[in-house]
Motif scaffolding. Structure first.
Motif, PDB file in Angstrom:
ATOM      1  N   ASP A 140     -38.806 -15.556  -4.537  1.00  0.00           N
ATOM      2  CA  ASP A 140     -40.188 -15.684  -4.973  1.00  0.00           C
ATOM      3  C   ASP A 140     -40.376 -14.802  -6.205  1.00  0.00           C
ATOM      4  O   ASP A 140     -40.726 -13.630  -6.111  1.00  0.00           O
ATOM      5  N   ASP A 175     -42.526 -14.677  -8.669  1.00  0.00           N
ATOM      6  CA  ASP A 175     -43.853 -14.116  -8.945  1.00  0.00           C
ATOM      7  C   ASP A 175     -44.103 -12.884  -8.084  1.00  0.00           C
ATOM      8  O   ASP A 175     -44.638 -11.871  -8.562  1.00  0.00           O
ATOM      9  N   ARG A 176     -43.709 -12.977  -6.818  1.00  0.00           N
ATOM     10  CA  ARG A 176     -43.867 -11.824  -5.931  1.00  0.00           C
ATOM     11  C   ARG A 176     -42.989 -10.661  -6.389  1.00  0.00           C
ATOM     12  O   ARG A 176     -43.399  -9.502  -6.335  1.00  0.00           O
ATOM     13  N   VAL A 177     -41.789 -10.975  -6.835  1.00  0.00           N
ATOM     14  CA  VAL A 177     -40.888  -9.930  -7.338  1.00  0.00           C
ATOM     15  C   VAL A 177     -41.517  -9.213  -8.525  1.00  0.00           C
ATOM     16  O   VAL A 177     -41.530  -7.977  -8.595  1.00  0.00           O
ATOM     17  N   ARG A 178     -42.055  -9.973  -9.457  1.00  0.00           N
ATOM     18  CA  ARG A 178     -42.668  -9.381 -10.647  1.00  0.00           C
ATOM     19  C   ARG A 178     -43.838  -8.484 -10.257  1.00  0.00           C
ATOM     20  O   ARG A 178     -43.992  -7.360 -10.776  1.00  0.00           O
ATOM     21  N   ASN A 179     -44.661  -8.947  -9.347  1.00  0.00           N
ATOM     22  CA  ASN A 179     -45.811  -8.142  -8.903  1.00  0.00           C
ATOM     23  C   ASN A 179     -45.356  -6.880  -8.179  1.00  0.00           C
ATOM     24  O   ASN A 179     -45.979  -5.810  -8.321  1.00  0.00           O
ATOM     25  N   PHE A 180     -44.270  -6.987  -7.406  1.00  0.00           N
ATOM     26  CA  PHE A 180     -43.749  -5.827  -6.685  1.00  0.00           C
ATOM     27  C   PHE A 180     -43.249  -4.773  -7.659  1.00  0.00           C
ATOM     28  O   PHE A 180     -43.488  -3.570  -7.481  1.00  0.00           O
ATOM     29  N   LEU A 204     -38.901  -8.101   0.713  1.00  0.00           N
ATOM     30  CA  LEU A 204     -39.174  -8.764  -0.559  1.00  0.00           C
ATOM     31  C   LEU A 204     -38.269  -9.984  -0.690  1.00  0.00           C
ATOM     32  O   LEU A 204     -37.046  -9.843  -0.806  1.00  0.00           O
ATOM     33  N   ASP A 205     -38.865 -11.169  -0.670  1.00  0.00           N
ATOM     34  CA  ASP A 205     -38.124 -12.408  -0.846  1.00  0.00           C
ATOM     35  C   ASP A 205     -37.788 -12.553  -2.334  1.00  0.00           C
ATOM     36  O   ASP A 205     -38.666 -12.847  -3.150  1.00  0.00           O
ATOM     37  N   THR A 232     -32.337  -3.309  -4.596  1.00  0.00           N
ATOM     38  CA  THR A 232     -32.360  -4.577  -3.863  1.00  0.00           C
ATOM     39  C   THR A 232     -31.096  -4.709  -3.017  1.00  0.00           C
ATOM     40  O   THR A 232     -30.149  -3.941  -3.146  1.00  0.00           O
TER      41      THR A 232
END
Length: 296
Positions: A41, A43-48, A37-38, A9
Motif C-alpha cells: 500500500d 500511499d500508506r507507506v508514504r504517509n507513514f 505496515l503493508d 522494514t
C-alpha cells in the motif's frame, strides 16, 4: 543527526531480523513488519514515512521468490521497484538517507571475474529486472543513498539454501546440487553488521560536518569473501554442522536442474569499493558459515 530515527522494514526477514539488533545504539529504531505496515500500500507507506520523519530508512524488504516472480511480475515490481521509489522520493524531500539492498542478479553472469559496481547490468530474470528498476528509481530521485548489492544470502531464519540443505540432509541419504554456478555465500548477520558500521560512520561525519558523506552516496557490493559453487557450499554446510557422513552430495550441472527463472553462472561481486570507501571487509564465506553455526 545527534540521535537518528531509523525506519526499518522487513524485520521478520533474514536481513531485517539481524538489522533490528545491529542498529540498536545508533538511534531510535522504528521496526515494522507486514502487520504494522503493508508495504504494498504505497500511499500508506508514504504517509507513514511522513508521520515518523526518519533520518534514515533501511529497507531490506523485497519480493525475493525468484522463480515465482516470473509469473508475479506486478507484485515483484511493486515491492522491488515502486516501494523503494517511494522511500527515495521521501528521503529526497527531507534530505534523509536511504539504505536499500539489491542483488547480484542485476548481472548476467557472463563475466569471468568478480563484478564491480560500474559493470554493465543485464538481468536474466524478472526478479533481477525489478531489483534493477528499484536501483534506478533511487538514483533518479537524487536522494542520499546506499544501495548494497549482495548475493547468496543465508541465515538462521527464513527460507534459504543453508536451511534447505540441513533439512534435506535429515530426510535423504543423497542430494544433488548444482556445481557450475559460482558466488560468495553471504551471512545475513554480516550484511547487518557492515550496514550498521557504515551508518555509524555517516552519523559521526554528520555530527562534525553536515553533508560530509554526501559524495559517498551510491552503489556498493557487500558479500562475504571468497568464491565457491552451490555444490561446495552444500558440502561445507554439512561439514560445519557435522553431518557430512550421513548424507552424500553429488555435483550436477545447472542444465540438469531446470528452474523457472534463469540464474547467472558468475555471481561473484568485488568488495573493493566498500573497503576503499569505508575501510570495511567482510570475513571469508567459510569463516562466516562457521560463525553462523556457533550462534545461539
Amino acid at each position: 543527526m545527534l540521535r537518528m530515527t531509523i525506519l526499518l522494514t522487513g524485520v521478520n526477514g533474514q536481513v531485517g531480523f539481524e538489522l533490528a539488533r545491529t542498529l540498536q545504539g545508533l538511534g531510535r529504531v522504528i521496526a515494522v513488519d507486514r502487520n504494522a505496515l503493508d508495504l504494498r500500500d504505497l500511499d500508506r507507506v508514504r504517509n507513514f514515512v511522513r508521520a515518523t520523519k526518519p533520518d534514515v530508512i533501511v529497507n531490506p524488504a523485497a519480493y525475493t521468490a525468484v522463480d515465482e516472480a516470473e509469473d508475479q511480475r506486478e507484485e515483484s515490481h511493486r515491492l522491488n521497484a515502486e516501494l523503494p521509489e517511494v522511500f527515495a522520493e521521501e528521503c529526497a524531500r527531507t534530505n534523509a538517507w536511504l539504505v536499500h539492498y539489491s542483488t547480484d542478479y542485476v548481472f548476467d553472469g557472463a563475466k569471468s571475474s568478480p563484478y564491480v559496481e560500474s559493470d554493465a547490468v543485464a538481468p536474466l530474470n524478472v526478479y533481477g529486472e525489478t531489483k534493477l528498476a528499484g536501483e534506478r528509481a533511487i538514483a533518479r530521485s537524487g536522494c542520499r543513498h546506499l544501495i548494497l548489492r549482495t548475493s547468496w544470502v543465508y541465515g538462521a531464519r527464513g527460507a534459504n539454501f543453508m536451511r534447505t540443505i540441513l533439512r534435506l540432509a535429515e530426510q535423504r541419504p543423497e542430494l544433488t546440487v548444482v556445481a557450475d554456478q559460482f558466488g560468495a555465500p553471504t551471512w545475513s548477520r554480516t550484511i547487518a553488521e557492515v550496514t550498521a558500521n557504515m551508518l555509524a560512520q555517516i552519523a559521526a561525519a554528520e555530527r562534525s560536518k553536515p553533508g560530509a558523506f554526501d559524495e559517498r552516496s551510491g552503489v556498493y557490493h557487500l558479500t562475504n569473501g571468497g568464491r565457491t559453487s552451490w555444490y561446495e557450499f552444500a558440502r561445507e554446510i554439512l561439514r560445519v554442522w557435522g553431518c557430512e557422513d550421513r548424507t552424500r552430495i553429488e555435483p550436477i550441472p545447472a542444465s540438469a536442474y531446470p528452474v523457472r527463472a534463469r540464474r547467472p553462472f558468475n555471481s561473484c561481486l568485488s568488495n573493493e569499493k566498500l573497503a576503499a570507501t569505508f575501510g570495511l571487509a567482510a570475513p571469508d564465506w567459510v569463516r562466516a558459515l562457521e560463525l553462523c553455526a556457533q550462534q545461539d
